[in-house]
Design an enzyme around this catalytic site. Structure first.
Site, mmCIF file in Angstrom:
data_model
loop_
_atom_site.group_PDB
_atom_site.id
_atom_site.type_symbol
_atom_site.label_atom_id
_atom_site.label_comp_id
_atom_site.label_asym_id
_atom_site.label_seq_id
_atom_site.Cartn_x
_atom_site.Cartn_y
_atom_site.Cartn_z
ATOM 1 N N ASN A 264 0.827 -1.203 0.000
ATOM 2 C CA ASN A 264 0.000 0.000 0.000
ATOM 3 C C ASN A 264 0.865 1.257 0.000
ATOM 4 O OD1 ASN A 264 -2.699 -0.988 0.052
ATOM 5 N ND2 ASN A 264 -2.311 -1.730 2.126
ATOM 6 N N HIS A 266 2.821 2.221 2.323
ATOM 7 C CA HIS A 266 2.890 2.812 3.655
ATOM 8 C C HIS A 266 3.889 2.054 4.492
ATOM 9 C CE1 HIS A 266 -1.375 3.729 2.537
ATOM 10 N NE2 HIS A 266 -0.825 4.891 2.688
ATOM 11 N N CYS A 301 2.529 8.114 8.352
ATOM 12 C CA CYS A 301 3.980 8.211 8.435
ATOM 13 C C CYS A 301 4.539 7.929 7.051
ATOM 14 C CB CYS A 301 4.478 7.182 9.445
ATOM 15 S SG CYS A 301 6.238 6.954 9.495
#
Lengths: 356, 356
Positions: A264, A266, A301
């Site tokens: 994804n 991330h 993040c």
């Protein structure tokens, strides 16, 4: 699915394999009104006190008899109008900790895997990834996780067969609750319980939004399962925020590496958990086991962020006036992951029980 | 099984759940004489040039017809006098990297899982753990891994079903070679090949020793499979050692955490791989894929050690006289994990091919 942003980033039109900085400009707490309350019986005991009585409907494995799909390695069973999802795992050698029990990051991985396969199985998937309904794809809406809580009643060990049962329910008008239990495949005993709350984000504005009424009625409610969440929490026990003064330790200079980025794009949830667990002193970790884990996510993040991990450990035995934690004490640790400029990424609270 | 010492530590009579410092006093290279040679066709190509022709015997899945045991989640098939072992995995969501292909640490985990289940299935297990034959238990002998090499011909992706096929063969008179291939379950195509060399240690003296002749003839040779290793290597390409002058970067202050200790009470292999891969600059990792990985283990690493990770990246294109690595270049990285006092834990060489 349990990463802070995995339901978001997959739907970005400019996605490619290069991670990019994608910080949500606005926190989640302004919209989210958690509806979790502790029942009279309390939580976090080895008995099932504190769980809904409805759990009895799940105790007998044969209550969900129809197997619609079996792969060679995993058992996927979607039944009851696709409102319950089950997947079986066998705890592998590398998924066990030093004491032979399943590691905490493995538990979170199992929960993620079952949730991802569930939403895929009911068609919540588009060209960019998993989790979005057809209408959400059209309107460019996505999910973000706001809070997750996992209660460890018992730890399965190496070689054990366990079954994750997952379902979703409403969380107020503007959220959904993803629920899971992990139970012993042989006895049906519930070992681990988890719930997470997800809210909707408009991907164009990057702001949280209400779930459109029609979207909710047509696409989501048919899948809501009328089974009370297995994880309850006293609303007074919201995770308090650590700062430089209240932290025992601050670990600085943490950077997500390219190996920490999932598909994804991330930082994967396992990395957050690593930052948290690695901050725990050996004196606590080697004498205690985690009895519950609560995570509250505020911001995404990004790959190039530099972070800090704050930790504070305390006893819950009020007789220890100096706050020292002994081997026989129940304990808790509080955590904050933040950017170097102080912006909060997530906070966590872990409850610990003595190993013996 | 692929940790530096997992076959050793499990047999220590004083084992308990608290990790202890256990540094092998003597390196492995003094005893080990690797017998790996590169064939004329070279290695590391997408074709199977460089592999033994015997691999053709594995291409048809129905050559191993007898299924002696099937669990709910994994298929265990021990046949041909228990000399081949097969286990099927489905690549899970959290096992995929940003580009949707299987992560390198997941590959190593699959290899470990199949190897552990293989040796358990043939009775190489005692009260302290897996890997020891009955005679080895009596004499308090254990295994230590000396070298491992993994060649990535193709990467399976999320959801793919893959099958690990594992077998052991002789490696000279004093070692055994654990071989594995990972193949596409549908097509049978070989995707990944791996070999590791293990030598014997006397657990009382903590020194390497020869394999006793009777032990070898009675307990090991019946399981040796006459299939040439799939991984060959030019002996001139032994991994050269980095030092302060030849390293591009040195990452200091690395410490194994309590979460990095596996049930053998060692730093798990995934952590070594993390230290190595995290030292790779993004500029290389995001433009290249690993085509092969060679690890040479020298010493055990203990829970309280403080380590350093050294890395040097170079092109294998000799036209780039300044050593710069471009997106279209084949590249290699060399690595050293050492204690702060300079004592070597392991060295590694990774070969990289352009993503496009």
């Amino acid at each position: 699915m349990y990463t802070a942003t995995s339901f978001v980033r997959v739907s970005m039109p400019d996605s490619d394999i290069m991670p990019k900085a994608l910080i949500t400009k606005r926190g989640i707490s302004s919209l989210l009104k958690p509806k979790l309350h502790i029942p009279a019986g309390g939580i976090n005991k080895k008995s099932n006190v504190g769980c809904s009585k409805n759990l009895s409907t799940l105790k007998a494995p044969d209550t969900i008899p129809v197997s619609q799909y079996q792969s060679q390695t995993d058992i996927y069973t979607e039944t009851d109008n696709h409102r319950l999802y089950k997947q079986t795992f066998q705890v592998r050698s590398y998924e066990a900790s030093a004491d032979m029990t399943i590691s905490v990051d493995t538990v979170l991985n199992y929960l993620q895997e079952a949730a991802v396969n569930y939403v895929r199985s009911i068609g919540f998937v588009d060209g960019s990834g998993v989790g979005r309904t057809p209408e959400m794809s059209k309107q460019n809406l996505g999910w973000v996780v706001a809070k997750m809580r996992v209660v460890f009643d018992q730890y399965p060990t190496w070689n054990d067969l366990v079954q994750v049962v997952a379902w979703i329910s409403a969380s107020g008008r503007n959220g959904i609750c993803c629920n899971s239990i992990i139970r012993d495949s042989k006895t049906g005993a519930i070992l681990i319980r988890a719930s997470s709350i997800w809210v909707m984000m408009n991907m164009n504005t990057r702001r949280l939004c209400k779930i459109p009424e029609e979207e909710r009625a047509v696409e989501l409610e048919p899948y809501f399962y009328d089974l009370s969440p297995f994880v309850h929490e006293d609303s007074e026990k919201a995770v308090s925020k650590l700062d430089n003064d209240t932290a025992d330790d601050i670990f600085k200079g943490l950077t997500p590496k390219w190996t920490d980025i999932d598909f994804n794009l991330h930082v994967n949830n396992a990395k957050y958990i690593s930052w948290i667990l690695e901050s725990i002193p050996d004196s606590l970790a080697l004498t205690h086991k985690i009895s519950s884990l609560t995570l509250e996510y505020t911001r995404e993040c990004a790959h190039n962020d530099v972070l800090q991990s704050l930790v504070a450990v305390s006893t819950v035995n009020t007789n220890n006036i100096n706050g020292a934690v002994y081997e026989t004490d129940e304990a808790q640790s509080r955590h904050l992951i933040r950017l170097e400029d102080g912006a909060e990424i997530l906070r966590a609270r872990i409850e610990w029980r003595p190993r013996k």
